[in-house]
Design a protein around this motif. Sequence first.
Motif, PDB file in Angstrom:
ATOM      1  N   UNK A   1      69.165 -31.631 -20.881  1.00  0.00           N
ATOM      2  CA  UNK A   1      70.064 -31.982 -19.776  1.00  0.00           C
ATOM      3  C   UNK A   1      70.038 -33.485 -19.495  1.00  0.00           C
ATOM      4  N   UNK A   2      69.091 -34.175 -20.086  1.00  0.00           N
ATOM      5  CA  UNK A   2      68.877 -35.605 -19.861  1.00  0.00           C
ATOM      6  C   UNK A   2      68.764 -35.867 -18.357  1.00  0.00           C
ATOM      7  N   UNK A   3      69.514 -36.799 -17.825  1.00  0.00           N
ATOM      8  CA  UNK A   3      69.420 -37.123 -16.396  1.00  0.00           C
ATOM      9  C   UNK A   3      70.562 -36.500 -15.596  1.00  0.00           C
ATOM     10  N   UNK A   4      71.116 -35.404 -16.102  1.00  0.00           N
ATOM     11  CA  UNK A   4      72.257 -34.757 -15.464  1.00  0.00           C
ATOM     12  C   UNK A   4      71.794 -33.910 -14.280  1.00  0.00           C
ATOM     13  N   UNK A   5      71.878 -34.469 -13.098  1.00  0.00           N
ATOM     14  CA  UNK A   5      71.468 -33.749 -11.892  1.00  0.00           C
ATOM     15  C   UNK A   5      72.398 -32.588 -11.596  1.00  0.00           C
ATOM     16  N   UNK A   6      73.640 -32.693 -11.992  1.00  0.00           N
ATOM     17  CA  UNK A   6      74.591 -31.618 -11.771  1.00  0.00           C
ATOM     18  C   UNK A   6      74.167 -30.364 -12.539  1.00  0.00           C
TER      19      UNK A   6
END
Length: 181
Positions: free
Chosen positions: A76-81
């Motif tokens: 997801x890497x840095x995908x907060x969504x």
Amino acid sequence: MTIEERKYPGELASPQQLHELAEEYRKAAHLLLQQGRPGKPLTRAPFRLSAIHAIELYLTALLLRCGHNPNQIRKMQHDLSARTEHALEAGLRLRAKTVTHLQSLSQNREYLITRYGPELAATASQINRLTATLEEVAAKVTILIALPPRTPRKSELAVGGEAQGLDSAASLSASVAKPMT
């Protein structure tokens, strides 16, 4: 040791360890917030970076606690969504404004803007909104992390397999962390 044998940093971390790390970043964010100066958006960048990173760590800790694979979380890497979506499915209950803000943090690429885009610092979300999001995520994830694991019912194992039954946060958080609207 070959590259394949090396573990990714954090791959072996427990949900509790990641939660503790998130707590430290949250504390640091509050200290950094005091260093910011009105009318100088760049002075808020260290706070923003620490706050966003703390939020990411809280959500990651919860996902690990609920049985998500560390490799899938890392993708997801840095995908907060994406993290938020999975956390909500796992039972995290957040205010609608908070969910919307977490989605906008990803859509507006605030993590990257904060790190590399000083020319865009003034376009980032409001400090009070980021602070409120950080505090809500911290409080509600902390409650869920502290809950004892739930043993799956036989019917859950028969219908949905182990993953559904082991999703302890989903069934327990509704009674502990009521949604705020």
